[in-house]
Structure formats: structure tokens, C-alpha cells
Design a protein around this motif. Structure first.
Motif, PDB file in Angstrom:
ATOM      1  N   ALA A 113     -25.137   7.377 -20.868  1.00  0.00           N
ATOM      2  CA  ALA A 113     -25.519   6.044 -21.358  1.00  0.00           C
ATOM      3  C   ALA A 113     -24.374   5.088 -21.060  1.00  0.00           C
ATOM      4  CB  ALA A 113     -25.805   6.079 -22.854  1.00  0.00           C
ATOM      5  N   THR A 114     -24.674   3.974 -20.459  1.00  0.00           N
ATOM      6  CA  THR A 114     -23.622   3.017 -20.092  1.00  0.00           C
ATOM      7  C   THR A 114     -23.301   2.058 -21.217  1.00  0.00           C
ATOM      8  OG1 THR A 114     -25.258   1.577 -19.074  1.00  0.00           O
ATOM      9  CG2 THR A 114     -24.130   3.184 -17.643  1.00  0.00           C
ATOM     10  N   ALA A 115     -24.134   1.979 -22.217  1.00  0.00           N
ATOM     11  CA  ALA A 115     -23.865   1.120 -23.358  1.00  0.00           C
ATOM     12  C   ALA A 115     -24.230   1.868 -24.629  1.00  0.00           C
ATOM     13  CB  ALA A 115     -24.670  -0.167 -23.261  1.00  0.00           C
TER      14      ALA A 115
END
Length: 113
Positions: A109-111
């Protein structure tokens, strides 16, 4: 060797060495029964002048590789492996990638939520 009973260990086990057994048969069905009467199935050899017989026998033999009128002729891009208790899959060509690797899935997950 000739004259061995079908129950002989030389006819029943997978032996890696310079061993060949010779058995007489009357019909192709009998030859198939003899050839398939084992828990193993790495390879088979069919010697025949009949292309139809070669295809028929190859389709019915429980073996990972069937050579017809030859032995140890192999294209490294072709799958190699056995049936039954002979081996655990196929190698060769793209099969090698699957055989010798263990895929891994990674999810990132990038955020943060």
C-alpha cells in the motif's frame, strides 16, 4: 536380461543404470499392459515401422517421455519428467522456470489509511 517374471524387481522398479529387460508379447495390448505395469513412468521406447502404431502406443503409455525408434534424443525446450512415482513435475523450456522457482506475491500500500 530375458526370461524374467513380470514380478521381478528389474521389471517393477526404476533402475538408473545400464539395465535392459526383454519380454515377449503377442499383441500391442499385451505390450501396453506389460509396459504400464509399474508404479513408475519416467520414459518409454517404442520400436516400430508403423507411424500409426507409434502414435497409438505413445498415447497409451503412462510415461513422461516416449521415444520412437530412438533414445535420448531431446530438445531442451521440451518438457521432461515422469509419471506415477517418477519425479515431481516437469522441467525443460518454460517448465524449468516453474519447476525451479517459488513464486511470491507482495502487496504494498502506498498510502496508509
Amino acid at each position: 536380461m530375458t526370461g524374467l517374471q513380470q514380478s521381478s524387481i528389474l521389471n517393477r522398479e526404476e533402475i538408473f543404470g545400464p539395465v535392459a529387460t526383454v519380454a515377449q508379447f503377442e499383441t500391442m495390448d499385451e505390450a501396453l499392459t506389460l509396459a504400464n505395469d509399474t508404479a513408475y513412468g519416467l520414459s518409454s521406447v517404442v520400436i516400430t515401422e508403423s507411424l500409426a502404431r507409434a502414435h497409438s502406443m505413445a498415447a497409451q503409455l503412462r510415461a513422461g517421455t516416449v521415444w520412437v525408434n530412438c533414445y535420448q534424443v531431446r530438445d531442451l525446450r521440451a518438457p521432461f519428467g515422469g509419471g506415477g512415482l517418477s519425479g515431481i513435475g516437469r522441467e525443460g523450456g518454460t517448465f524449468s522456470r516453474e519447476f525451479y522457482t517459488e513464486p511470491q506475491a507482495v502487496f504494498l500500500a502506498t498510502a496508509l489509511r
